[in-house]
Design a protein around this motif. Sequence first.
Motif, PDB file in Angstrom:
ATOM      1  N   ASN A 139      -5.077   5.971 -11.517  1.00 54.09           N
ATOM      2  CA  ASN A 139      -6.000   6.408 -12.562  1.00 54.09           C
ATOM      3  C   ASN A 139      -7.440   6.465 -12.067  1.00 54.09           C
ATOM      4  N   ASN A 140      -7.818   5.511 -11.215  1.00 54.66           N
ATOM      5  CA  ASN A 140      -9.174   5.539 -10.658  1.00 54.66           C
ATOM      6  C   ASN A 140      -9.397   6.775  -9.803  1.00 54.66           C
ATOM      7  N   ILE A 141      -8.467   7.033  -8.899  1.00 48.74           N
ATOM      8  CA  ILE A 141      -8.623   8.178  -8.001  1.00 48.74           C
ATOM      9  C   ILE A 141      -8.531   9.488  -8.779  1.00 48.74           C
ATOM     10  N   GLU A 142      -7.559   9.595  -9.671  1.00 42.78           N
ATOM     11  CA  GLU A 142      -7.432  10.818 -10.463  1.00 42.78           C
ATOM     12  C   GLU A 142      -8.675  11.044 -11.315  1.00 42.78           C
ATOM     13  N   GLY A 143      -9.243   9.978 -11.829  1.00 41.96           N
ATOM     14  CA  GLY A 143     -10.445  10.108 -12.640  1.00 41.96           C
ATOM     15  C   GLY A 143     -11.625  10.621 -11.836  1.00 41.96           C
ATOM     16  N   TRP A 153      -1.271  19.415 -11.635  1.00 41.80           N
ATOM     17  CA  TRP A 153      -2.463  18.658 -11.255  1.00 41.80           C
ATOM     18  C   TRP A 153      -2.092  17.256 -10.758  1.00 41.80           C
ATOM     19  N   HIS A 154      -1.265  16.570 -11.501  1.00 45.48           N
ATOM     20  CA  HIS A 154      -0.897  15.207 -11.111  1.00 45.48           C
ATOM     21  C   HIS A 154      -0.051  15.204  -9.843  1.00 45.48           C
ATOM     22  N   ALA A 155       0.749  16.239  -9.642  1.00 52.19           N
ATOM     23  CA  ALA A 155       1.502  16.356  -8.390  1.00 52.19           C
ATOM     24  C   ALA A 155       0.545  16.533  -7.213  1.00 52.19           C
ATOM     25  N   LEU A 156      -0.533  17.273  -7.430  1.00 56.15           N
ATOM     26  CA  LEU A 156      -1.518  17.508  -6.374  1.00 56.15           C
ATOM     27  C   LEU A 156      -2.270  16.225  -6.032  1.00 56.15           C
ATOM     28  N   VAL A 157      -2.698  15.501  -7.055  1.00 54.56           N
ATOM     29  CA  VAL A 157      -3.422  14.246  -6.810  1.00 54.56           C
ATOM     30  C   VAL A 157      -2.514  13.228  -6.135  1.00 54.56           C
ATOM     31  N   ARG A 158      -1.262  13.164  -6.547  1.00 52.11           N
ATOM     32  CA  ARG A 158      -0.327  12.231  -5.913  1.00 52.11           C
ATOM     33  C   ARG A 158      -0.105  12.595  -4.455  1.00 52.11           C
ATOM     34  N   ASP A 159       0.039  13.879  -4.162  1.00 49.68           N
ATOM     35  CA  ASP A 159       0.226  14.298  -2.767  1.00 49.68           C
ATOM     36  C   ASP A 159      -1.011  13.969  -1.939  1.00 49.68           C
ATOM     37  N   PHE A 160      -2.186  14.111  -2.548  1.00 52.22           N
ATOM     38  CA  PHE A 160      -3.438  13.726  -1.882  1.00 52.22           C
ATOM     39  C   PHE A 160      -3.407  12.249  -1.506  1.00 52.22           C
ATOM     40  N   MET A 161      -2.950  11.409  -2.412  1.00 51.54           N
ATOM     41  CA  MET A 161      -2.877   9.978  -2.144  1.00 51.54           C
ATOM     42  C   MET A 161      -1.862   9.656  -1.045  1.00 51.54           C
ATOM     43  N   ILE A 162      -0.774  10.414  -1.005  1.00 53.93           N
ATOM     44  CA  ILE A 162       0.290  10.134  -0.043  1.00 53.93           C
ATOM     45  C   ILE A 162      -0.064  10.653   1.344  1.00 53.93           C
ATOM     46  N   GLU A 163      -0.556  11.891   1.407  1.00 55.25           N
ATOM     47  CA  GLU A 163      -0.671  12.573   2.693  1.00 55.25           C
ATOM     48  C   GLU A 163      -2.030  12.445   3.372  1.00 55.25           C
ATOM     49  N   HIS A 164      -3.089  12.317   2.579  1.00 54.09           N
ATOM     50  CA  HIS A 164      -4.418  12.365   3.185  1.00 54.09           C
ATOM     51  C   HIS A 164      -4.889  10.982   3.620  1.00 54.09           C
ATOM     52  N   ARG A 165      -5.528  10.933   4.765  1.00 53.19           N
ATOM     53  CA  ARG A 165      -6.136   9.703   5.258  1.00 53.19           C
ATOM     54  C   ARG A 165      -7.649   9.862   5.206  1.00 53.19           C
ATOM     55  N   THR A 212       0.823  -1.215   0.000  1.00 55.84           N
ATOM     56  CA  THR A 212       0.000   0.000   0.000  1.00 55.84           C
ATOM     57  C   THR A 212       0.855   1.263   0.000  1.00 55.84           C
ATOM     58  N   ALA A 213       1.997   1.209   0.706  1.00 58.34           N
ATOM     59  CA  ALA A 213       2.895   2.361   0.701  1.00 58.34           C
ATOM     60  C   ALA A 213       3.444   2.609  -0.697  1.00 58.34           C
ATOM     61  N   TYR A 214       3.759   1.535  -1.405  1.00 60.26           N
ATOM     62  CA  TYR A 214       4.287   1.657  -2.761  1.00 60.26           C
ATOM     63  C   TYR A 214       3.220   2.167  -3.723  1.00 60.26           C
ATOM     64  N   ILE A 215       2.007   1.700  -3.567  1.00 60.11           N
ATOM     65  CA  ILE A 215       0.914   2.139  -4.433  1.00 60.11           C
ATOM     66  C   ILE A 215       0.691   3.644  -4.281  1.00 60.11           C
ATOM     67  N   ARG A 216       0.732   4.117  -3.035  1.00 58.93           N
ATOM     68  CA  ARG A 216       0.513   5.545  -2.790  1.00 58.93           C
ATOM     69  C   ARG A 216       1.689   6.388  -3.274  1.00 58.93           C
ATOM     70  N   ASN A 217       2.901   5.905  -3.045  1.00 54.25           N
ATOM     71  CA  ASN A 217       4.081   6.720  -3.305  1.00 54.25           C
ATOM     72  C   ASN A 217       5.186   5.885  -3.955  1.00 54.25           C
ATOM     73  N   PRO A 218       5.010   5.508  -5.209  1.00 54.35           N
ATOM     74  CA  PRO A 218       5.967   4.601  -5.860  1.00 54.35           C
ATOM     75  C   PRO A 218       7.363   5.194  -6.043  1.00 54.35           C
TER      76      PRO A 218
END
Length: 263
Positions: free
Chosen positions: A41-45, A63-75, A12-18
């Motif tokens: 792609n699912n979450i970004e979509g 935009w993609h940097a923002l979505v990736r940070d959302f996946m990494i930092e937000h619970r 899960t850590a790798y999926i969020r922040n490869p």
Amino acid sequence: MATLQQTTDQFTAYIRNPEQASAPENIEQRRLNIYRDLFYNNIEGFVSGAFPVLRSVINDQAWHALVRDFMIEHRCHSPYFLEISQEFQRYLAANPVILTAEAYPVFIQALAHYEWVELALDVAEDDLPQLAIEQGISEQPDWLAQRPVASPLAWSLAYQYPVHLIGPDYQPQQPSEQASYLVVYRNLQDAVQFMEANAVTARLLELINNNPQQRNGRDLLLQLALEMQHPNPEQIVSSGLEIYKQLYTVDILLGTVVIATAP
């Protein structure tokens, strides 16, 4: 050999922040890549679909940097895909630092909240006709003698940016001197609409929604006149009656109910 829990945590850590997390050694990289791309792609979509205007005013890299940070930092507080938009809006509200970068517009939090409201009202489960029956709404409202009732699917909002006008061709660079008052609502035809308002209408809706003493429409308007220190309260009553009627025609107000009298 890694335990199942260790492998799961690493996966899960790798999926969020490869780019920063190590991939589990006991899973084929080809399969990891499939899961990695599928999750992102699912979450970004979902996020792009929920915030189309916001997406249109941010370049691809930012935009993609923002979505990736959302996946990494937000619970997330919810596991439902339908509520990803609310989680993303919470993420933006709680993370002002990343939003100070030049790549992001100054109005990002306000616009995201406005777009989330539209989606939240669209999927809300409230049934307005049934609610009107349950509350005993009069078929012929008496706006001054009876108690006005606002729709729970009408949200009165105020922003420091004219969020309803923002798009690729209009992007304000600083807050407005005057707040933009909007009422976003879902009508009886289940269409989400918005209405530009002003401070007076916004305050009147607040009084209608926060009316523990069950005051009638006239008394609410007299309170409004008192707060405004208006020299002619009856003029506010007359103007307010027209506001009641206007809000009723677009389903922001459901109608009125008779005020129960003490035995």
